[in-house]
Design a protein around this motif. Structure first.
Motif, PDB file in Angstrom:
ATOM      1  N   HIS A   1       0.838  -1.201   0.000  1.00 30.64           N
ATOM      2  CA  HIS A   1       0.000   0.000   0.000  1.00 30.64           C
ATOM      3  C   HIS A   1       0.875   1.253   0.000  1.00 30.64           C
ATOM      4  N   ASP A   2       0.486   2.237  -0.795  1.00 28.53           N
ATOM      5  CA  ASP A   2       1.199   3.515  -0.769  1.00 28.53           C
ATOM      6  C   ASP A   2       0.462   4.502   0.126  1.00 28.53           C
ATOM      7  N   LEU A   3       1.022   5.679   0.279  1.00 27.04           N
ATOM      8  CA  LEU A   3       0.480   6.671   1.204  1.00 27.04           C
ATOM      9  C   LEU A   3      -0.933   7.102   0.803  1.00 27.04           C
ATOM     10  N   LYS A   4      -1.171   7.246  -0.482  1.00 28.28           N
ATOM     11  CA  LYS A   4      -2.499   7.644  -0.964  1.00 28.28           C
ATOM     12  C   LYS A   4      -3.553   6.633  -0.542  1.00 28.28           C
ATOM     13  N   GLU A   5      -3.221   5.353  -0.647  1.00 30.91           N
ATOM     14  CA  GLU A   5      -4.169   4.307  -0.259  1.00 30.91           C
ATOM     15  C   GLU A   5      -4.405   4.310   1.248  1.00 30.91           C
ATOM     16  N   MET A   6      -3.348   4.532   2.018  1.00 28.13           N
ATOM     17  CA  MET A   6      -3.495   4.605   3.476  1.00 28.13           C
ATOM     18  C   MET A   6      -4.412   5.766   3.874  1.00 28.13           C
ATOM     19  N   ASP A   7      -4.205   6.902   3.250  1.00 34.02           N
ATOM     20  CA  ASP A   7      -5.040   8.067   3.544  1.00 34.02           C
ATOM     21  C   ASP A   7      -6.505   7.805   3.209  1.00 34.02           C
ATOM     22  N   ALA A   8      -6.751   7.051   2.140  1.00 34.29           N
ATOM     23  CA  ALA A   8      -8.127   6.724   1.754  1.00 34.29           C
ATOM     24  C   ALA A   8      -8.786   5.817   2.779  1.00 34.29           C
TER      25      ALA A   8
END
Length: 242
Positions: free
Chosen positions: A198-205
């Motif tokens: 998972h990248d940061l964008k996915e974590m934020d989502a």
């Protein structure tokens, strides 16, 4: 059976990873607590606590700690450390946490991304959010996906307690897959670790869907600035919002 249900319950898992730098982990926790400014006797859940080393350390720092882990063998081991302000229970992080509200949840040292679907990963964030007090904190310490992709060591051989572990890594369908094979007592063994990148964008989502917002991020255990291409870690602090 899911890979973590077998591998984490074997003695070989603990043999392979016995040399982990626990001192570094404790120093990281000291720095983290200093930045988070948690009050004495705050209630903390150590989610995916393993053999409880960091739960015990947090408890010694003056916090009320609940260590949760899917591995029955690990929790059985942890029970000997229990006291009035330190408890351990078997728990699948995808499920609701049926304990009282807490001030913080820590998920440390890449203990996320084990599941097959994004829905299951979202369930983790949702269960954490539900157990947090308003303005409570969720600390997620994960590998930096971009760094892993650019620095993958495909093959290793590691000798531990006269057992030669052969480690093979590959990236497939946005997962890092580690195959661990070895021979012990005239028997061949083979286990697998599979973690979603998972990248940061996915974590934020995931966080936004669970009523959490990112308030800080670091790139290593010294709490240095996160750099997407070069940081080894992705250590994120989320706060529960209204």
């Amino acid at each position: 059976m899911e890979w973590f249900n077998t591998w984490f319950n074997t003695p070989y898992y603990h043999i392979l990873y016995q040399d982990r730098d626990y001192k570094e982990g404790e120093q990281f926790l000291e720095k983290l607590i200093g930045v988070l400014d948690l009050k004495p006797h705050s209630k903390i859940i150590d989610l995916a606590c393993g053999r409880g080393r960091h739960s015990v350390f947090l408890n010694k720092m003056g916090f009320d700690v609940l260590g949760l882990d899917l591995s029955k063998e690990s929790i059985l081991y942890d029970k000997k450390f229990e006291n009035e302000t330190l408890k351990f229970e078997v728990h699948d992080m995808r499920n609701p946490i049926k304990f009282g509200k807490v001030d913080a949840v820590f998920n440390l040292f890449t203990s996320f991304g084990y599941f097959e679907t994004d829905k299951e990963d979202q369930q983790v964030f949702s269960s954490v959010s539900a157990i947090l007090e308003e303005n409570g904190l969720f600390v997620l310490d994960f590998m930096n996906a971009a760094f892993v992709k650019n620095n993958l060591i495909e093959n290793q051989a590691i000798l531990k307690q006269n057992i030669l572990f052969h480690i093979n890594k590959k990236i497939e369908n946005q997962h890092i897959i580690k195959t661990i094979s070895f021979r012990d007592k005239d028997e061949d063994f083979k286990f697998e670790e599979k973690v979603k990148l998972h990248d940061l964008k996915e974590m934020d989502a995931f966080a936004a869907n669970a009523g959490l917002e990112r308030i800080n991020i670091w790139g290593d255990y010294n709490l240095d600035l996160f750099k997407e291409k070069t940081s080894e870690r992705c250590i994120i602090v989320f706060k529960k919002i209204k």
